[in-house]
Scaffold this motif. Sequence first.
Motif, PDB file in Angstrom:
ATOM      1  N   TYR A   1     -81.624 -36.939 -12.901  1.00  0.00           N
ATOM      2  CA  TYR A   1     -80.484 -37.837 -12.897  1.00  0.00           C
ATOM      3  C   TYR A   1     -79.435 -37.129 -11.971  1.00  0.00           C
ATOM      4  O   TYR A   1     -79.295 -35.987 -11.882  1.00  0.00           O
ATOM      5  N   PRO A   2     -78.484 -37.930 -11.483  1.00  0.00           N
ATOM      6  CA  PRO A   2     -77.397 -37.357 -10.369  1.00  0.00           C
ATOM      7  C   PRO A   2     -76.500 -36.676 -11.419  1.00  0.00           C
ATOM      8  O   PRO A   2     -76.184 -36.996 -12.592  1.00  0.00           O
ATOM      9  N   PRO A   3     -75.822 -35.520 -10.950  1.00  0.00           N
ATOM     10  CA  PRO A   3     -75.135 -34.859 -11.934  1.00  0.00           C
ATOM     11  C   PRO A   3     -73.826 -35.747 -12.320  1.00  0.00           C
ATOM     12  O   PRO A   3     -73.300 -36.519 -11.661  1.00  0.00           O
ATOM     13  N   ILE A   4     -73.815 -35.544 -13.713  1.00  0.00           N
ATOM     14  CA  ILE A   4     -72.519 -36.116 -14.192  1.00  0.00           C
ATOM     15  C   ILE A   4     -71.143 -35.315 -14.201  1.00  0.00           C
ATOM     16  O   ILE A   4     -70.658 -34.439 -14.944  1.00  0.00           O
ATOM     17  N   GLU A   5     -70.698 -35.670 -12.824  1.00  0.00           N
ATOM     18  CA  GLU A   5     -69.318 -34.825 -12.599  1.00  0.00           C
ATOM     19  C   GLU A   5     -68.114 -35.505 -13.247  1.00  0.00           C
ATOM     20  O   GLU A   5     -68.120 -36.569 -13.157  1.00  0.00           O
ATOM     21  N   GLN A   6     -67.338 -34.585 -13.717  1.00  0.00           N
ATOM     22  CA  GLN A   6     -66.016 -35.083 -14.518  1.00  0.00           C
ATOM     23  C   GLN A   6     -65.027 -34.879 -13.731  1.00  0.00           C
ATOM     24  O   GLN A   6     -64.676 -33.441 -13.544  1.00  0.00           O
TER      25      GLN A   6
END
Lengths: 258, 222
Positions: free
Chosen positions: A214-219
């Motif tokens: 999955y694409p990175p869950i960048e916060q």
Amino acid sequence: MRKKTLTLLLGLASLQIGLAQTPFRIAAAADLGPVLPPILVQFEKAKGIHVEATYQASAALTAQIQNGAPFDLFLSADMGYPKRLIDAGLADAAGSPDSSTPIMYAKGTLVLWARKDSKLPPPSIEMLSDPALQRLAIANPERAPYGRAAVAALTNLQRYDALKSRLVTAENISQAAQFVDSGNADAGLISLTSALTPRLAGSGRYFVIPRNLYPPIEQGAVIVSRTTQREAAHQFLDYFLSSAVQAQLEKSGLTPAR
Amino acid sequence: MDWQAFALTLKLATVTTVILLMIAVPLGALLVLGRSRWLALLEALAALPLVLPPTVLGFFLLVLLGMRTAVGRGIAGLLGHPLAFSFEGLVVGSVIYSLPFAVQPIVAGFAAVDSSLVDAARLLGAGWARLVFSLLIPLARRSLLAAAVLGFLHTVGEFGIVLMLGGDIPGATRTLSIVLYNQVENFDYAAANRTAAVLLGLSVAALAAIYVGGRPRGGRRA
């Protein structure tokens, strides 16, 4: 008698002064609920700045900030919502190299979680092909970053079409966890931060979904432009991005940003 | 416009209203005609769903109807599937949630029927069923209408329970209020406005139709 009245008045006056100082307010994504409170206590001890945090879905917080909610800093669960605020001229990332991109403060991790007393074998990739998996809880993929990641992972595993009719969509990631914890769904794709909370760590087991699925869950974080406490916002961001605090984030299930 | 959700909402509200009346009429009769002191407790219980916020009620139901309780397993055994995330689950939640809105008007209506009529009917040997169907219901029909309307509309506008118990499944648990909420949360305000307009238009039309039908000729006080 008069002395008492005077003391009372003085007391009230000092209370008044205390109230007059506007608190520093953070709008924080729901997945920070189990993570942020101890950090805020440490920050107040270290810098003497009291922070009040509100935890809600990033989308809801974005709508509130668009409509003038009195927040000073926004910690989103993704980069899209804070970027939207920057583009609307309502927030900025002043002080970072690129002031038009939200400041990434952590990355999220997606896990497959199930109760220990589940009839299914412990969570693994194979569980997603198990016919006994009747209900799989995910967060709303249209707005929850972990929901988007869950759909991406299922699609990459070529399980999305097969599981589509068995998905139950929760409002946010903690509700997805609730669906599973209450025994109504067999398993859920939730955040590692949720899986590591004492409650869920006690009742269930998790499997970390490989990051290449999955694409990175960048916060991302942004400063709300109309804040009157820009200095405090910078102090908090510096503190939040310091290696000590970032290491602490890792223990709670978030991957440090750098 | 999500017409599937529209149809589902109407179906949920209709089924719920029918069940509500089937529960609220006997319950109302019992509360009005009965003499036991314990009935006060029953009346209090019937009003209780008003106290709890809908999301909290939904959460309790989610836990109660889950597979970790005997109740949940029993129901799942009967239906062949768990009650949560299903239309039947929403019906159960809606009936509990809207119960006070059906019971209160019916109790008030039955209680307003002249007690000398009830006594006379009893002296003439009328049983409970006769009392309810030949006396109370005809004389309190406006209250029944009010109960049905309130129960129906309250279910149409229901949100918290559906959010907690539904799982947002198209055709099964995605009601108009959930669609509306999703549209607002996704910043699609134009679509949200359209959904809200349909919801409001529907409610006004339904209410007006019912009130026209229930209005005696020459005005209400004739």
